[in-house]
Write a protein that holds these residues in place. Structure first.
Motif, PDB file in Angstrom:
ATOM      1  N   THR A   1       5.309   2.265  -8.949  1.00  0.00           N
ATOM      2  CA  THR A   1       4.966   0.977  -9.544  1.00  0.00           C
ATOM      3  C   THR A   1       5.723   0.762 -10.849  1.00  0.00           C
ATOM      4  O   THR A   1       5.679   1.600 -11.743  1.00  0.00           O
TER       5      THR A   1
ATOM      6  N   LYS B   1       4.989   5.269  -3.250  1.00  0.00           N
ATOM      7  CA  LYS B   1       3.879   5.953  -3.899  1.00  0.00           C
ATOM      8  C   LYS B   1       3.404   5.123  -5.086  1.00  0.00           C
ATOM      9  O   LYS B   1       4.180   4.347  -5.658  1.00  0.00           O
ATOM     10  N   PRO B   2       2.159   5.299  -5.510  1.00  0.00           N
ATOM     11  CA  PRO B   2       1.671   4.553  -6.678  1.00  0.00           C
ATOM     12  C   PRO B   2       2.557   4.761  -7.912  1.00  0.00           C
ATOM     13  O   PRO B   2       2.716   3.834  -8.713  1.00  0.00           O
ATOM     14  N   GLU B   3       3.134   5.927  -8.049  1.00  0.00           N
ATOM     15  CA  GLU B   3       3.996   6.192  -9.208  1.00  0.00           C
ATOM     16  C   GLU B   3       5.322   5.443  -9.159  1.00  0.00           C
ATOM     17  O   GLU B   3       6.099   5.480 -10.112  1.00  0.00           O
TER      18      GLU B   3
ATOM     19  N   SER C   1       8.159   4.953   2.159  1.00  0.00           N
ATOM     20  CA  SER C   1       7.142   5.938   1.741  1.00  0.00           C
ATOM     21  C   SER C   1       6.770   5.747   0.273  1.00  0.00           C
ATOM     22  O   SER C   1       6.733   6.700  -0.503  1.00  0.00           O
TER      23      SER C   1
ATOM     24  N   GLN D   1       0.838  -1.197   0.000  1.00  0.00           N
ATOM     25  CA  GLN D   1       0.000   0.000   0.000  1.00  0.00           C
ATOM     26  C   GLN D   1       0.876   1.251   0.000  1.00  0.00           C
ATOM     27  O   GLN D   1       2.025   1.230   0.455  1.00  0.00           O
ATOM     28  N   ALA D   2       0.317   2.315  -0.502  1.00  0.00           N
ATOM     29  CA  ALA D   2       1.024   3.594  -0.489  1.00  0.00           C
ATOM     30  C   ALA D   2       1.443   3.931   0.935  1.00  0.00           C
ATOM     31  O   ALA D   2       0.688   3.742   1.880  1.00  0.00           O
TER      32      ALA D   2
ATOM     33  N   THR E   1       4.480  -3.184  -7.029  1.00  0.00           N
ATOM     34  CA  THR E   1       3.178  -2.570  -7.256  1.00  0.00           C
ATOM     35  C   THR E   1       2.738  -1.860  -5.985  1.00  0.00           C
ATOM     36  O   THR E   1       2.685  -2.481  -4.919  1.00  0.00           O
ATOM     37  N   VAL E   2       2.451  -0.582  -6.115  1.00  0.00           N
ATOM     38  CA  VAL E   2       2.032   0.225  -4.974  1.00  0.00           C
ATOM     39  C   VAL E   2       0.590   0.639  -5.190  1.00  0.00           C
ATOM     40  O   VAL E   2       0.281   1.347  -6.155  1.00  0.00           O
ATOM     41  N   SER E   3      -0.275   0.211  -4.303  1.00  0.00           N
ATOM     42  CA  SER E   3      -1.696   0.542  -4.437  1.00  0.00           C
ATOM     43  C   SER E   3      -2.013   1.823  -3.657  1.00  0.00           C
ATOM     44  O   SER E   3      -1.407   2.108  -2.628  1.00  0.00           O
ATOM     45  N   SER E   4      -2.988   2.548  -4.172  1.00  0.00           N
ATOM     46  CA  SER E   4      -3.353   3.821  -3.532  1.00  0.00           C
ATOM     47  C   SER E   4      -4.423   3.622  -2.483  1.00  0.00           C
ATOM     48  O   SER E   4      -5.010   2.570  -2.354  1.00  0.00           O
TER      49      SER E   4
END
Length: 129
Positions: free
Chosen positions: A93, A89-91, A87, A13-14, A126-129
């Motif tokens: 990913t 972030k979705p970006e 920390s 997760q983010a 993969t970072v989910s928001s």
């Protein structure tokens, strides 16, 4: 046979953290003599250098978007490269690749893909928001 194998990717997760590892093997790899780097490639985007570390470990580089959040390090005794990612972030990913410089004991760090000869197979982050 010289080889780089990444591990440690996954879904987070983010705001979370992951630590990537890159194990080098091969009788003639001479890990400690070469700069190493982490690159990443997101879908539809070019592969970009995220962080690099020289054969002298105090020499490091970070792309602006990860400064203060990611830390690159190496353990020459274990022939292993690391990327601590905090920390997230979705970006962030992307598929993350480690790579070895093609020139031993290079003085200046390089972030050009053309200067890296050995590449790992990549690990998905993969970072989910």
């Amino acid at each position: 046979q010289e080889e780089l194998v990444e591990s440690g990717g996954g879904l987070v997760q983010a705001g979370g953290s992951l630590k990537l590892s890159c194990a080098a093997s091969g009788r003639t790899f001479f890990f400690s003599r070469y700069g190493m780097a982490w690159f990443r490639q997101a879908p539809g985007k070019e592969r970009e250098a995220v962080a690099a570390i020289g054969w002298i470990p105090s020499n490091t580089y970070y792309t602006d978007s990860v400064k203060g959040r990611f830390t690159i390090s190496r353990d020459n005794a274990k022939n292993t490269l690391y990327l601590q990612m905090n920390s997230l972030k979705p970006e962030d990913t992307a598929v993350y690749y480690c790579a070895r410089d093609d020139r031993s004991t290079r003085v200046e760090l390089t972030t050009s893909r053309d200067d890296y000869y050995y590449w790992g197979q990549g690990t998905q982050v993969t970072v989910s928001s």
